[in-house]
Design an enzyme around this catalytic site. Structure first.
Site, PDB file in Angstrom:
ATOM      1  CG  HIS A  57      -1.739   1.231   1.343  1.00 31.03           C
ATOM      2  ND1 HIS A  57      -2.709   1.534   0.425  1.00 31.03           N
ATOM      3  CD2 HIS A  57      -1.726   2.261   2.215  1.00 31.03           C
ATOM      4  CE1 HIS A  57      -3.268   2.694   0.749  1.00 31.03           C
ATOM      5  NE2 HIS A  57      -2.678   3.158   1.831  1.00 31.03           N
ATOM      6  CG  ASP A 181      -5.041   3.782   4.377  1.00 35.15           C
ATOM      7  OD1 ASP A 181      -5.432   3.433   5.508  1.00 35.15           O
ATOM      8  OD2 ASP A 181      -4.188   4.658   4.211  1.00 35.15           O
ATOM      9  CG  HIS A 431      -5.976   7.435   1.142  1.00 36.82           C
ATOM     10  ND1 HIS A 431      -5.571   6.716   0.035  1.00 36.82           N
ATOM     11  CD2 HIS A 431      -5.265   6.926   2.170  1.00 36.82           C
ATOM     12  CE1 HIS A 431      -4.671   5.817   0.392  1.00 36.82           C
ATOM     13  NE2 HIS A 431      -4.461   5.928   1.681  1.00 36.82           N
TER      14      HIS A 431
END
Lengths: 990, 990
Positions: A57, A181, A431
């Protein structure tokens, strides 16, 4: 897809002569290569199949900037280097054909790809063609869901997926969306993902109470009906909630960043642990299978920036698979395999089960009773505004690049491009970008990128306007008009203002320019004088601009601009002179125009009421500014402080900044305003433009004082007599509106533990409260958080300044200081209020929000314009109907243009506008000759007609009501409520 | 070497019929492969050449155990996984043929190698054959230099190098020794490395004052003359002190464990830094070149456990080389290249310079004024003793494996091996093993490995003794005799004791067995009664053994055993009965035998004098126990506390434990002892065996009390009237003796800043003080630290218990507790004192120390032995002369035996023994028929005659005095002082 495209092409060639180049390039796949669902490993029907999904990620900026993350710079802040991750994964995938990896963030993959040798590129293509390296999600970044606007999300997804499509062809097309996430999940994102052709969607974060119920009910996998307007299953999205967030199960993290014991399988060395590892794994697999529906379960084997040394993971995963499956010969019924989310999804699809149907969204997100991730809805309000403004600039830049033709990118003002800003905007959707949850230096980097992008776009805009207007006079951009700084207007005796309108409808717009003269003459494109006024600049603005400008007055006038075009106004100084005196310190009982009356309480100086004079509606409306004292975490219930992510007020009752306002009133022919001061760091202008149905509240907050060692979260609250019954409405990513109810969640029995933070929702572009009679709508200029804690009340958080980190990794208190604002950030913004009948409110707020998002661009030229200059231009043959929004107009390649048209009304919200509308693509543009059209999916990486998605059965049996509304012709396309249609046009300048 | 071996073989075949199989296997090298010096990259004569040496430093245990380090287990303690390092380096070397890597620790390489596929093994062989992967040092570990005994060091080097030789042939033979981390450097290590054929030696740690002078004088590279007895250049070793310890220059660490900025060379991304990096590098290179002599400099690009993800390093090093060398086209005179220490060494050799000559050593090591690494000389005294004892056990095991023939490893007692103990001993030589600088759990692991190894060896010993004695009766091993625990002797009425003597001379040895009877009869192998006595066990021993035994008495008698052989004694209980009463609490004025008189001060109970009755020497000798208060780091001079590495007393005056001793005296016909108690945690037995020229001081210290929150470093101090003039002597790794002078270093003008710690030196096996008349020698039973702070005084540190970590990484205070000793460790040991004339003292201390190192092994058999049992055996035809030590006798393979003979006297220390001696290899063994012999280098990885080393010119011109002393014949080999000769014998049991 290549083969499919060929078929389409042949078909079209048979039918007509208007075909054009395909959006995807040809890719040679070896015959034996299989990608996508065909490349999945076999599973065992009679066993529990455990899908191990190796993944990383990679935040596109967070604690480090995106480029620092790419290179592995500043590892003192966080050890992470994406270049090495991709190096390593590609290396390791080659060692064992069973291994799989998914990659997500194209912003990083792109940076890496362009530095690779052609040998390495060939190797990677082969891995992709064989499904060993699979892209999921595939946008430029993994966007935030609470604070992003759909327009920018569609753009960033389009950019990322286009790169994959161009580079890898069909095998590079992601089959699943993957938002492991983001801190809460927006219904509009699900709707977009569905329309982009994804077969399913996986995420990791869900409210702890929600998860708990879903685990019991085996509803962690579900069917999300993501639109109340679009006919199913067009906006239906299969959605899976991952078992461990996005981490591996406990004890099975084999990254270099983890400390779990490796598999030690040399019996000659100490601590041989194969049996222990296998037993622990089997136990975890069995527990997990109890809370999911099928005989397949998924495990995410990776986490933040993992796989920098993929050998650690794969070496141990290879062993895990070998040793766990070896147990099958002793009767074990567990089968482990390397897999990907799409392979897992395929098995769920094959299982042919029915799935719980969900129609609301996943906000707010709490990971514990006092840990509501509702702070970031408002964190970094200046960045949030700059991102929104940059989107407007980018759309304008895109449009002008098309309208100006080739001269736009290479013209009299040099080489420009829209790509830099497009990339900066794409990065900013991450994000931990527009969300405000990054470190300060990273926030600065996002802003710098946007500014650099705009710099490049200004060349495009200047070139294009030169081409369209015939004038190569230098254009000046005043980026600080919001604080009344603009050197040219401050000093020039004669200048012109070009107003470019990016909307498909004419707009009228109040212009406010810093000047030093006291009398000006303003003329429109036809030379006709325009009503204008000069007023003294407000003290607040003077404070805020910090010596960056020296204007003492402001020149006000209203401009109009044609659809997708510009109009030019000339301004001449008539009289220089001393600053004008303020016009009065009293507060009037009311100010009004022909549409609205605004009343004030003369004792307090606060708003007291709002009347719609057209509809004869009238509501009591008090408005004031308050602050919540942010929890410092020293609390018996929980040690959670407020921070960049978390909103946690110390008390449910906010402190009022001041019960009364000092006021100053300015009333002119073009505008009336009441200036209110609540504190040296909190003020507002209540403004009514003469020709407007909207009440503007321009607030200025900051620097928030913290010398009392109290973190503060500043809100404004509108208290009305509307009987809202605990219900209010917010938009989702600027599109569809969802109903919110106090202390309530549609899908589970909420135990409310945070009466304020637990009732906050993201307000992306608007929020409203209503009763049978009245609807008060607030349109915002950026994403903010807000709630309706009392009946009739609506509060919006404007600015936050916090003294503690909220322990979610960012490791900084949200205390925005900079060289310009060493004592803390000052933020200014606007709320636009309208009072309407509920049944027709959307007819006001839809276009209003559209104008707030895509605002006119002003450019300035010194002195007289050349007489041959074209002063007015429209790129459209005619304005589009009110329901139709021109979402995208941008150059795709030399020969083609990407067009998105959107129906901007929900099916239920307007008698007038919630109807199908039709547009004729050939008759759309005034200067473009459209010679071909092909429809694409929303993300423009697949032909619409080739978009075949998995069909999923909802648990509640329902009648499918597919309206099969055909387009009248190839050129005439019909838009139904909330539909976005994406076209690739072959177009030339006429 | 394979080709060379063939030539040798042919030659021998022509000359005689006694040739035997080569010690190295054949290896097929491709014709184009070049390894060793031939594989070095070209350099540029007119430029400064910077040799970048990618390397990893992999501790064979430290914070984690060796197996935890191998696997990457317990990464919570330290992130390190050697399996991944080797995976990754091999991977990365393949990507660019210019890349180089050196590997050092064969303990790890071996673990890795055996888990690799044959494909991977082939790949690695190719890398080795092309010089891209080069082994340096190549022992099983990188041994400690202060606390290791040469015998175990030779063994561990032999084991590591043998593995490399067998696996890779000549290309696997290291050309340089590489001791980058050990904390000070022993001259004996240099001597051994020279005799092992290394062309040069590099290390990283040197006293900060020493380095400073050497930098100014450009003497960081030097020629070390490492023996005062061996003729140059046999023990000369070129020695280089590395510029940055073993780390990369500041700012150039690109490992995953570092935070330095990577090279960011994409101009499209933020922070392009190529120019900055190149400039910084050039500056560093230029500075470094100023303190070295040639136009070549070396940079160690790596550090502890680095290269787990080698891509990070190599990717950036590739770029560094490219960008720095690209400057050459703009006139830069710096040339960077991938290199290895041997390639660098080759360039220094080619430079044909002369080098400073050094004849002392590099102890003690200080890295700052108050940071003397002299604590570890004594840290973990129990582990240090156990390691020394295990070496004795291993040599015995090796010898018996040879003497017993094939039955040794597979015989009546099952399968045994010497390999397990050999490996455990090899691991224990590591510079964080026997040094005592590891974490407690790791110390436990080392001890466990030694115990496991001994377990396996016991089977070999039992099998071999069965073969040699003809008795398969079970043999019992009593490993706790030092605390008088031995179940068989405690309970049996009739048992026999086999005494195996690993020395090449007969020995006489006092035996002390825990018993419960009061009268015993002991008979020797001829059935002759032996003088014996029973005495009550001491209270201290009773305390220390903690219920692990229940003997109330001890049976004392003296045994004799023939050279390399055994003798068997039978013991029969005559009378059971109550515990004997102590014989008296008074302290006698003196005790004596025919050789020595020991006098006591009756007031204090302390020693007061020692007389040698044979030589009529007499000295005043007071001895007592003291403790230094360990600094806690809260100090104005420095915040350095005492710890596992560092010795830093708070004050130069130690506290006396007690000015007087409580005493108890036991006088028997075989032995007299005065038991002294200074505190409940400090006692001693002053013991004089009837037939001995040595005074034994058996000390017992612990648990050191820390309830006063003071760390304590316990010493014993011998204060004599010897006029030592600030000079004392210590041995180096148990071999040659070096002179030490208070507050003085031979090669620089010392500024003494720690009057105690800065005068401590490692005492490996002995220390002495002397004047013209008297020499008092102390032989120790383990490595200890000590000093001579006052004239005539010699102090030895016995035990340390500390409350603070000394901030050198181990992150634990040295506070040894365990389940057995929760309140702290109790340690017992022996000091053996002899008083002699200086000119002949070595004639006593050399054999004495030899006996202390290789002590007889006692095994026990219950009941009567079978009458056919052979009770006495010697493996030698005759005892060797006193000067010759049988250093190694161990099975090499089925057909051959490794033999090392050593001249154990320095050239100057004995009129009688410092002479060449000759041994006849064919007449050596009584039971082995030696049919072939070939001489090897000391580490047995190269034929002696093929050992060609670089020759180096010392700065001081000198006459080479090469005595060319030929062996009398092929079988008769001559040993000169301090020479060790290594032979491979083809040998069969007769």
């Amino acid at each position: 897809m290549a083969a499919g495209c060929c078929r389409l092409l042949s078909l079209l060639l048979l039918l007509c002569e208007i075909c054009f180049s395909l959006p995807v390039e040809r890719h040679e796949n070896l015959r034996e290569d299989k990608c996508g669902y065909q490349s999945c490993h076999a599973t065992k029907a009679s066993m529990l199949n455990v899908h191990l999904v190796p993944h990383t990620h990679d935040d596109v900026g967070w604690l480090k900037t995106v480029d620092q993350y790419f290179y592995g710079d500043r590892n003192d802040i966080q050890h992470a280097g994406v270049q090495y991750i991709l190096d390593s994964v590609v290396e390791e995938l080659q060692k064992n054909p069973d291994r799989r990896f998914i990659y997500v963030e194209t912003a990083f993959f792109y940076r890496w790809w362009r530095r690779q040798s052609s040998d390495m590129q060939r190797t990677v293509k082969q891995l992709v063609n064989q499904g060993r390296l699979e892209f999921v999600n595939g946008g430029w970044c993994m966007s935030d869901e609470a604070t992003t606007h759909y327009s920018a999300v569609v753009d960033q997804m389009t950019m990322g997926l286009r790169f994959l499509n161009q580079t890898f062809g069909p095998c590079g097309r992601p089959r699943v969306a993957w938002h492991i996430d983001p801190f809460g999940h927006a219904r509009e994102h699900a709707s977009m993902f569905a329309q982009m052709g994804y077969d399913g969607f996986f995420f990791g974060r869900v409210d702890y109470q929600d998860r708990s119920r879903r685990m019991r009910a085996k509803e962690q996998e579900l069917l999300w009906r993501a639109s109340d307007s679009i006919s199913p299953p067009l906006a239906d999205l299969f959605t899976g909630i991952l078992p461990n967030g996005y981490n591996p199960p406990e004890g099975f993290c084999w990254d270099q960043s983890c400390d779990d014991p490796p598999i030690k399988d040399d019996p000659d060395l100490e601590d041989y642990n194969v049996n222990d590892v296998v037993e622990r794994f089997l136990n975890i697999a069995k527990s997990q299978s109890l809370v999911y529906k099928s005989n397949h379960i998924i495990m995410t084997m990776g986490s933040d920036f993992q796989y920098e040394n993929a050998n650690l993971w794969y070496k141990n995963l290879d062993k895990l698979i070998r040793y766990v499956n070896a147990r099958q010969s002793n009767g074990s019924r567990v089968n482990v395999l390397y897999s990907t989310p799409s392979c897992y999804l395929q098995e769920l699809h094959r299982a042919n089960l029915s799935w719980a149907l969900k129609t609301d969204d996943f906000f707010p997100y709490a990971d514990d009773a006092h840990d509501f991730w509702t702070g970031y809805f408002s964190s970094r309000p200046a960045l949030k505004r700059y991102e929104r403004l940059s989107n407007s600039n980018l759309q304008t830049c895109n449009q002008l690049e098309v309208l100006g033709g080739q001269a736009s990118t290479s013209g009299p003002f040099g080489q420009g491009d829209s790509l830099t800003l497009r990339r900066a905007m794409a990065v900013a959707q991450h994000h931990d970008a527009v969300s405000g949850t990054e470190k300060q230096h990273v926030a600065n980097d996002y802003a710098r990128r946007l500014a650099n992008g705009w710099q490049r776009c200004q060349v495009v805009v200047s070139n294009s306007l030169a081409a369209l207007s015939g004038s190569t006079a230098e254009r000046v951009y005043c980026n600080s008009l919001n604080i009344s700084v603009c050197p040219i207007t401050e000093s020039s005796k004669k200048f012109s203002v070009n107003v470019f309108n990016p909307l498909a409808r004419p707009v009228s717009w109040p212009v406010r320019l810093p000047v030093n003269g006291t009398t000006y003459v303003v003329a429109d494109a036809n030379g006709k004088a325009v009503d204008c006024e000069v007023i003294p600049i407000s003290g607040t603005t003077r404070d805020v601009r910090r010596n960056r400008g020296f204007a003492v007055n402001e020149l006000l006038f209203r401009v109009r601009a044609p659809p997708l075009g510009f109009s030019t106004y000339s301004v001449s100084l008539l009289q220089d002179g001393p600053p004008l005196a303020s016009t009065g310190y009293h507060v009037p009982k009311s100010i009004w125009n022909k549409y609205l009356r605004v009343t004030f309480d003369p004792t307090t100086g606060l708003l007291s009421g709002l009347d719609n004079l057209e509809t004869k509606q009238s509501i009591g409306l008090t408005q004031n500014f308050y602050w919540y004292n942010a929890s410092d975490g020293n609390n018996s219930n929980s040690n959670q402080p407020s921070g960049a992510y978390i909103f946690r007020p110390n008390s449910s009752t906010p402190f009022v900044i001041s019960k009364t306002a000092k006021t100053e009133t300015i009333q002119t022919s073009v505008m009336q305003e009441v200036r209110q001061w609540f504190a040296p760091w909190a003020s507002q202008v209540v403004r009514l433009h003469t020709d407007s149905r909207v009440l503007e509240l321009e607030w200025t907050v900051g620097p928030i004082p913290i010398d009392d060692d109290l973190g503060k979260e500043v809100i404004t609250r509108l208290d009305t007599d509307i009987k809202s019954s605990g219900i209010f409405f917010t938009d989702s990513n600027g599109r569809e509106v969802l109903q919110r109810k106090k202390d309530f969640r549609p899908t589970w029995n909420l135990k409310q533990s945070e009466p304020i933070a637990g009732n906050y929702y993201p307000i992306n572009s608007r929020a409203f409260i209503k009763d049978d009679k009245d609807q008060l709508t607030v349109v915002t200029d950026r994403s903010q958080g807000g709630g309706s804690i009392q009946n009739g009340s609506l509060e919006i958080m404007l600015h936050r300044r916090l003294l503690y980190d909220d322990v979610r990794g960012v490791a900084e208190p949200l205390n925005e200081t900079s060289d310009v604002f060493p004592e803390g950030l000052v933020v200014r913004g606007r709320l636009l209020l309208s009072l309407d009948h509920p049944a027709s409110a959307a007819d006001t707020h839809r276009p209003l929000a559209e104008e707030a998002v895509l605002q006119p661009l002003l450019t300035f030229t010194e002195g007289h314009l050349h007489p041959n200059t074209r002063l007015e231009f429209s790129g459209l043959q005619a304005a589009l109907p009110p329901a139709v929004h021109l979402l995208t107009l941008s150059q795709w390649d030399d020969k083609s243009v990407l067009l998105r048209l959107e129906h901007q009304f929900q099916s239920w919200e307007s008698k007038a506008n919630s109807q199908p509308v039709t547009a004729d693509l050939q008759k759309l543009f005034s200067t473009l000759e459209v010679t071909g059209v092909s429809e694409l999916n929303l993300s423009a990486n697949q032909w619409k007609e080739e978009m075949k998605r998995f069909d999923w059965r909802p648990q509640a049996v329902e009648k499918q009501m597919k309206k099969s509304l055909e387009d009248p012709s190839m050129w005439e396309v019909t838009l139904r409520p909330m539909e976005i249609r994406t076209f690739l046009l072959r177009a030339n300048l006429r």
